[in-house]
Design an enzyme around this catalytic site. Structure first.
Site, short mmCIF file in Angstrom:
data_model
loop_
_atom_site.label_atom_id
_atom_site.label_comp_id
_atom_site.label_asym_id
_atom_site.label_seq_id
_atom_site.Cartn_x
_atom_site.Cartn_y
_atom_site.Cartn_z
N HIS A 63 0.82 -1.20 0.00
CA HIS A 63 0.00 0.00 0.00
C HIS A 63 0.86 1.26 0.00
CE1 HIS A 63 -2.97 -2.67 2.44
NE2 HIS A 63 -3.11 -2.88 1.15
N LYS A 72 4.89 7.14 7.64
CA LYS A 72 4.36 6.43 8.79
C LYS A 72 5.47 5.84 9.65
CE LYS A 72 2.11 3.50 5.47
NZ LYS A 72 1.35 2.35 5.09
N TYR A 132 0.43 1.82 13.85
CA TYR A 132 0.85 2.80 12.84
C TYR A 132 0.66 4.20 13.42
CZ TYR A 132 -0.60 -1.01 9.69
OH TYR A 132 -0.79 -2.21 9.07
N ASP A 168 -6.39 -6.21 -2.04
CA ASP A 168 -5.01 -6.67 -2.21
C ASP A 168 -4.93 -7.82 -3.21
OD1 ASP A 168 -4.23 -4.75 -0.39
OD2 ASP A 168 -3.85 -6.15 1.25
#
Length: 183
Positions: A63, A72, A132, A168
């Site tokens: 991603h 991130k 995250y 995905d």
């Protein structure tokens, strides 16, 4: 806590805590604004914290976000994961480089992933929680997904994939995703 550059990906860092362990278990700092600032990152830029839970063999990714991207901080807070970063910044000296990590609750190491890099992981334990910290609010309209098994990337996923999202599973190849991003 110390910060270490990731040589394969320009601008990526590993933040390694210094745990204090005794008969009760351990205690460690998982985020330190001064250490983050010491490598040129703005600790106040992170605006959203998220958590995912996966079971062994689950694969999430690859991603990234279009537009200005998304930086991130990623940490496996429980269990163990095989983590992947792919540099897709065309102006980067490490463009198309890949880096692989094993993140775990044993070490509590945090990985900083710069905006413009694709990210994915596979759970290696029966349960794996991934935390995250993201530098801008999520906008689903900017989501980009790349096929986890793209032969051009040749990522050596350690386990057979037991489950993944439909998005995905249907992800385009890297070349197709880059064409879509440019159009």
């Amino acid at each position: 806590m110390k910060a270490t550059k990731v040589p394969e990906i320009t601008g990526a860092y590993l933040f390694e805590p210094t745990p204090y362990a005794d008969e009760r278990g351990f205690f460690c700092r998982t985020f330190d604004a001064d250490v983050v600032r010491s490598v040129g990152l703005d600790p106040d830029a992170f605006v959203q914290d998220s958590l995912s839970r996966s079971v062994r063999g689950v694969l999430r990714g690859l991603h990234l976000r279009s537009g200005s991207g998304e930086a991130k901080l990623v940490r496996c807070s429980y269990g163990r994961i095989f983590d992947v970063v792919v540099d897709l910044r065309t102006d980067s000296p490490t463009y198309r480089s890949r880096a692989f990590f094993e993140l775990s609750d044993e070490t509590q190491v945090t990985l900083y992933i710069p905006a413009g890099c694709a990210h994915g992981f596979q759970a290696l334990t029966e349960t794996a929680d991934v935390s995250y910290r993201i530098d801008r609010p999520h906008d689903p309209a900017e989501d980009v997904t790349i096929a986890f098994d793209d032969p051009e990337l040749a990522i050596p996923w350690p386990l057979p994939v037991t489950s993944m999202s439909q998005r995905d599973r249907e992800a385009p190849s890297l070349a197709e995703a880059q064409q879509q991003k440019e159009s």
